[in-house]
Design a protein around this motif. Structure first.
Motif, PDB file in Angstrom:
ATOM      1  N   UNK A  35       0.810  -1.215   0.000  1.00 37.87           N
ATOM      2  CA  UNK A  35       0.000   0.000   0.000  1.00 37.87           C
ATOM      3  C   UNK A  35       0.848   1.272   0.000  1.00 37.87           C
ATOM      4  N   UNK A  36       2.069   1.210   0.516  1.00 36.52           N
ATOM      5  CA  UNK A  36       2.913   2.395   0.554  1.00 36.52           C
ATOM      6  C   UNK A  36       3.408   2.795  -0.839  1.00 36.52           C
ATOM      7  N   UNK A  37       3.672   1.799  -1.696  1.00 39.75           N
ATOM      8  CA  UNK A  37       4.265   2.091  -3.003  1.00 39.75           C
ATOM      9  C   UNK A  37       3.310   1.867  -4.167  1.00 39.75           C
ATOM     10  N   UNK A  38       2.302   1.026  -3.977  1.00 38.68           N
ATOM     11  CA  UNK A  38       1.409   0.678  -5.078  1.00 38.68           C
ATOM     12  C   UNK A  38       1.997  -0.364  -6.001  1.00 38.68           C
ATOM     13  N   UNK A  39       3.093  -1.007  -5.576  1.00 41.18           N
ATOM     14  CA  UNK A  39       3.797  -1.995  -6.398  1.00 41.18           C
ATOM     15  C   UNK A  39       4.035  -3.239  -5.562  1.00 41.18           C
ATOM     16  N   UNK A  40       3.912  -4.399  -6.194  1.00 44.03           N
ATOM     17  CA  UNK A  40       4.250  -5.659  -5.527  1.00 44.03           C
ATOM     18  C   UNK A  40       5.767  -5.851  -5.562  1.00 44.03           C
ATOM     19  N   UNK A  41       6.280  -6.582  -4.597  1.00 43.41           N
ATOM     20  CA  UNK A  41       7.710  -6.899  -4.570  1.00 43.41           C
ATOM     21  C   UNK A  41       8.093  -7.652  -5.852  1.00 43.41           C
ATOM     22  N   UNK A  42       9.350  -7.562  -6.232  1.00 42.16           N
ATOM     23  CA  UNK A  42       9.827  -8.193  -7.463  1.00 42.16           C
ATOM     24  C   UNK A  42       9.455  -9.673  -7.551  1.00 42.16           C
ATOM     25  N   UNK A  43       9.508 -10.383  -6.441  1.00 45.22           N
ATOM     26  CA  UNK A  43       9.209 -11.816  -6.446  1.00 45.22           C
ATOM     27  C   UNK A  43       7.747 -12.116  -6.775  1.00 45.22           C
ATOM     28  N   UNK A  44       6.905 -11.093  -6.713  1.00 42.30           N
ATOM     29  CA  UNK A  44       5.493 -11.268  -7.041  1.00 42.30           C
ATOM     30  C   UNK A  44       5.117 -10.610  -8.364  1.00 42.30           C
ATOM     31  N   UNK A  45       6.104 -10.112  -9.109  1.00 42.55           N
ATOM     32  CA  UNK A  45       5.817  -9.408 -10.359  1.00 42.55           C
ATOM     33  C   UNK A  45       5.592 -10.352 -11.544  1.00 42.55           C
ATOM     34  N   UNK A  46       6.335 -11.440 -11.592  1.00 43.55           N
ATOM     35  CA  UNK A  46       6.189 -12.359 -12.727  1.00 43.55           C
ATOM     36  C   UNK A  46       6.547 -13.775 -12.292  1.00 43.55           C
ATOM     37  N   UNK A  47       6.128 -14.731 -13.112  1.00 39.59           N
ATOM     38  CA  UNK A  47       6.412 -16.147 -12.862  1.00 39.59           C
ATOM     39  C   UNK A  47       5.927 -16.558 -11.468  1.00 39.59           C
ATOM     40  N   UNK A  48       4.722 -16.106 -11.121  1.00 39.60           N
ATOM     41  CA  UNK A  48       4.167 -16.326  -9.784  1.00 39.60           C
ATOM     42  C   UNK A  48       3.618 -17.737  -9.632  1.00 39.60           C
ATOM     43  N   UNK A  49       2.842 -18.185 -10.594  1.00 37.48           N
ATOM     44  CA  UNK A  49       2.241 -19.505 -10.505  1.00 37.48           C
ATOM     45  C   UNK A  49       1.015 -19.525  -9.615  1.00 37.48           C
ATOM     46  N   UNK A  50       0.518 -20.723  -9.322  1.00 40.31           N
ATOM     47  CA  UNK A  50      -0.704 -20.833  -8.518  1.00 40.31           C
ATOM     48  C   UNK A  50      -0.467 -20.488  -7.050  1.00 40.31           C
ATOM     49  N   UNK A  51      -1.499 -19.969  -6.428  1.00 41.67           N
ATOM     50  CA  UNK A  51      -1.438 -19.604  -5.007  1.00 41.67           C
ATOM     51  C   UNK A  51      -2.716 -20.053  -4.307  1.00 41.67           C
ATOM     52  N   UNK A  52      -2.640 -20.101  -2.996  1.00 41.03           N
ATOM     53  CA  UNK A  52      -3.806 -20.293  -2.146  1.00 41.03           C
ATOM     54  C   UNK A  52      -3.916 -19.054  -1.270  1.00 41.03           C
ATOM     55  N   UNK A  53      -5.107 -18.492  -1.200  1.00 42.02           N
ATOM     56  CA  UNK A  53      -5.362 -17.335  -0.334  1.00 42.02           C
ATOM     57  C   UNK A  53      -6.110 -17.864   0.887  1.00 42.02           C
ATOM     58  N   UNK A  54      -5.615 -17.520   2.077  1.00 39.94           N
ATOM     59  CA  UNK A  54      -6.203 -18.045   3.298  1.00 39.94           C
ATOM     60  C   UNK A  54      -6.130 -17.018   4.411  1.00 39.94           C
ATOM     61  N   UNK A  55      -6.909 -17.264   5.430  1.00 41.64           N
ATOM     62  CA  UNK A  55      -6.917 -16.414   6.626  1.00 41.64           C
ATOM     63  C   UNK A  55      -6.482 -17.252   7.812  1.00 41.64           C
ATOM     64  N   UNK A  56      -5.651 -16.705   8.674  1.00 37.89           N
ATOM     65  CA  UNK A  56      -5.221 -17.468   9.841  1.00 37.89           C
ATOM     66  C   UNK A  56      -6.349 -17.710  10.846  1.00 37.89           C
ATOM     67  N   UNK A  57      -7.414 -16.914  10.762  1.00 38.34           N
ATOM     68  CA  UNK A  57      -8.493 -17.046  11.744  1.00 38.34           C
ATOM     69  C   UNK A  57      -9.781 -17.618  11.159  1.00 38.34           C
ATOM     70  N   UNK A  58      -9.717 -18.160   9.939  1.00 35.43           N
ATOM     71  CA  UNK A  58     -10.922 -18.733   9.352  1.00 35.43           C
ATOM     72  C   UNK A  58     -10.830 -18.827   7.846  1.00 35.43           C
ATOM     73  N   UNK A  59     -11.877 -19.319   7.209  1.00 32.68           N
ATOM     74  CA  UNK A  59     -11.856 -19.490   5.757  1.00 32.68           C
ATOM     75  C   UNK A  59     -11.976 -18.160   5.015  1.00 32.68           C
TER      76      UNK A  59
END
Length: 84
Positions: A35-59
């Motif tokens: 949120x400070x820069x409006x840009x994702x870190x370099x490791x998230x810019x390309x060649x990301x592949x599949x991800x799972x989005x989760x919450x530590x306190x629930x689904x």
């Protein structure tokens, strides 16, 4: 601030990804925008592949993701307009 923590974790693909474009994951890149820069870190810019989005306190529900998408769209609009 949305009021709930989200975690994004890279996972192994269910099938073989043969071409670089198969690793594109714009949603994951957007989720990792700082949120400070409006840009994702370099490791998230390309060649990301599949991800799972989760919450530590629930689904994570589809409603949660819709809420986050709306929030993120507004934030990206602010960056593109120079308001942030």
């Amino acid at each position: 601030k949305l009021g709930f923590p989200l975690r994004v974790t890279r996972v192994e693909p269910r099938s073989e990804l043969r071409e670089r474009v198969a690793y594109d994951n714009q949603w994951a890149t957007f989720l990792m925008i700082q949120t400070q820069s409006g840009i994702a870190a370099d490791t998230w810019q390309s060649h990301v592949g599949p991800v799972v989005v989760w919450r530590p306190d629930g689904p994570v529900s589809s409603d949660d993701m819709c809420l986050f998408n709306d929030f993120l769209s507004g934030l990206l609009d602010q960056y593109s307009e120079g308001a942030v």
